[in-house]
Design a protein around this motif. Structure first.
Motif, mmCIF file in Angstrom:
data_model
loop_
_atom_site.group_PDB
_atom_site.id
_atom_site.type_symbol
_atom_site.label_atom_id
_atom_site.label_comp_id
_atom_site.label_asym_id
_atom_site.label_seq_id
_atom_site.Cartn_x
_atom_site.Cartn_y
_atom_site.Cartn_z
ATOM 1 N N ASP A 5 17.011 -4.338 -7.541
ATOM 2 C CA ASP A 5 17.036 -5.093 -6.290
ATOM 3 C C ASP A 5 16.283 -6.403 -6.502
ATOM 4 O O ASP A 5 15.070 -6.476 -6.366
ATOM 5 N N HIS A 6 17.037 -7.429 -6.865
ATOM 6 C CA HIS A 6 16.417 -8.714 -7.189
ATOM 7 C C HIS A 6 15.756 -9.361 -5.976
ATOM 8 O O HIS A 6 14.775 -10.098 -6.130
ATOM 9 N N ASP A 7 16.277 -9.100 -4.795
ATOM 10 C CA ASP A 7 15.631 -9.625 -3.586
ATOM 11 C C ASP A 7 14.248 -9.012 -3.420
ATOM 12 O O ASP A 7 13.292 -9.710 -3.068
ATOM 13 N N ALA A 8 14.129 -7.715 -3.662
ATOM 14 C CA ALA A 8 12.827 -7.049 -3.547
ATOM 15 C C ALA A 8 11.851 -7.588 -4.593
ATOM 16 O O ALA A 8 10.667 -7.800 -4.291
ATOM 17 N N ILE A 9 12.332 -7.823 -5.808
ATOM 18 C CA ILE A 9 11.473 -8.376 -6.859
ATOM 19 C C ILE A 9 11.020 -9.779 -6.470
ATOM 20 O O ILE A 9 9.841 -10.131 -6.593
ATOM 21 N N ALA A 10 11.947 -10.614 -5.994
ATOM 22 C CA ALA A 10 11.602 -11.977 -5.579
ATOM 23 C C ALA A 10 10.605 -11.956 -4.422
ATOM 24 O O ALA A 10 9.656 -12.745 -4.394
ATOM 25 N N ASN A 11 10.814 -11.048 -3.470
ATOM 26 C CA ASN A 11 9.872 -10.936 -2.350
ATOM 27 C C ASN A 11 8.494 -10.508 -2.828
ATOM 28 O O ASN A 11 7.476 -11.009 -2.331
ATOM 29 N N ALA A 12 8.434 -9.594 -3.773
ATOM 30 C CA ALA A 12 7.140 -9.164 -4.318
ATOM 31 C C ALA A 12 6.456 -10.314 -5.045
ATOM 32 O O ALA A 12 5.237 -10.494 -4.930
ATOM 33 N N ALA A 13 7.221 -11.119 -5.772
ATOM 34 C CA ALA A 13 6.654 -12.283 -6.457
ATOM 35 C C ALA A 13 6.110 -13.289 -5.448
ATOM 36 O O ALA A 13 5.007 -13.830 -5.620
ATOM 37 N N LEU A 14 6.867 -13.529 -4.389
ATOM 38 C CA LEU A 14 6.379 -14.436 -3.342
ATOM 39 C C LEU A 14 5.122 -13.885 -2.664
ATOM 40 O O LEU A 14 4.233 -14.647 -2.288
ATOM 41 N N GLN A 15 5.044 -12.566 -2.536
ATOM 42 C CA GLN A 15 3.849 -11.956 -1.947
ATOM 43 C C GLN A 15 2.621 -12.233 -2.818
ATOM 44 O O GLN A 15 1.543 -12.517 -2.303
ATOM 45 N N VAL A 16 2.791 -12.174 -4.133
ATOM 46 C CA VAL A 16 1.684 -12.505 -5.036
ATOM 47 C C VAL A 16 1.265 -13.967 -4.818
ATOM 48 O O VAL A 16 0.070 -14.285 -4.794
ATOM 49 N N CYS A 17 2.248 -14.851 -4.619
ATOM 50 C CA CYS A 17 1.943 -16.264 -4.360
ATOM 51 C C CYS A 17 1.130 -16.432 -3.083
ATOM 52 O O CYS A 17 0.230 -17.278 -3.022
ATOM 53 N N GLU A 18 1.428 -15.646 -2.078
ATOM 54 C CA GLU A 18 0.648 -15.687 -0.838
ATOM 55 C C GLU A 18 -0.719 -15.050 -1.038
ATOM 56 O O GLU A 18 -1.734 -15.576 -0.577
ATOM 57 N N ASP A 19 -0.747 -13.933 -1.728
ATOM 58 C CA ASP A 19 -1.998 -13.194 -1.918
ATOM 59 C C ASP A 19 -3.034 -14.004 -2.675
ATOM 60 O O ASP A 19 -4.231 -13.916 -2.393
ATOM 61 N N ILE A 20 -2.600 -14.834 -3.634
ATOM 62 C CA ILE A 20 -3.556 -15.624 -4.402
ATOM 63 C C ILE A 20 -4.275 -16.623 -3.500
ATOM 64 O O ILE A 20 -5.387 -17.046 -3.783
ATOM 65 N N ARG A 21 -3.659 -16.940 -2.376
ATOM 66 C CA ARG A 21 -4.264 -17.868 -1.423
ATOM 67 C C ARG A 21 -5.069 -17.149 -0.343
ATOM 68 O O ARG A 21 -5.939 -17.743 0.274
ATOM 69 N N ASP A 22 -4.767 -15.864 -0.111
ATOM 70 C CA ASP A 22 -5.344 -15.161 1.034
ATOM 71 C C ASP A 22 -6.358 -14.076 0.687
ATOM 72 O O ASP A 22 -7.204 -13.750 1.519
ATOM 73 N N GLN A 23 -6.275 -13.500 -0.488
ATOM 74 C CA GLN A 23 -7.154 -12.379 -0.825
ATOM 75 C C GLN A 23 -8.336 -12.847 -1.666
ATOM 76 O O GLN A 23 -8.282 -13.892 -2.303
ATOM 77 N N TRP A 24 -9.345 -12.016 -1.681
ATOM 78 C CA TRP A 24 -10.451 -12.242 -2.599
ATOM 79 C C TRP A 24 -9.887 -12.139 -4.004
ATOM 80 O O TRP A 24 -9.114 -11.220 -4.306
ATOM 81 N N PRO A 25 -10.257 -13.031 -4.904
ATOM 82 C CA PRO A 25 -9.693 -13.005 -6.263
ATOM 83 C C PRO A 25 -9.869 -11.662 -6.977
ATOM 84 O O PRO A 25 -8.923 -11.164 -7.586
#
Length: 85
Positions: A5-25
């Motif tokens: 499911d490439h959409d799910a993989i792409a969404n997970a990758a985008l989530q990492v992009c958001e998380d790097i900005r929002d979570q404690w490192p």
């Protein structure tokens, strides 16, 4: 297990992009390590998706500046020193 499911993989990758900005490192680092241990093939696909997101025509200096802008904001927001986990 093959993740197709490439959409799910792409969404997970985008989530990492958001998380790097929002979570404690360190929290994000530990979460990613746990996911890599539990689902290495899925995480490899997510890393490949992240690599595809990077504009390779962009100079390395531009890429470095973008990454520094993201991390500098994290450091300013948390008022913490960034060190490797």
């Amino acid at each position: 297990m093959r993740y197709t499911d490439h959409d799910a993989i792409a969404n997970a990758a985008l989530q990492v992009c958001e998380d790097i900005r929002d979570q404690w490192p360190l929290e994000l680092y530990r979460n990613l390590v746990e996911q890599c241990i539990a689902e290495p093939e899925r995480m490899a696909q997510i890393m490949m998706a992240l690599a595809a997101f990077v504009p390779v025509e962009e100079s390395i200096l531009t890429t470095i500046r973008r990454v520094e802008a993201i991390t500098d904001r994290r450091v300013e927001r948390t008022n913490l020193r960034v060190v490797s986990a």
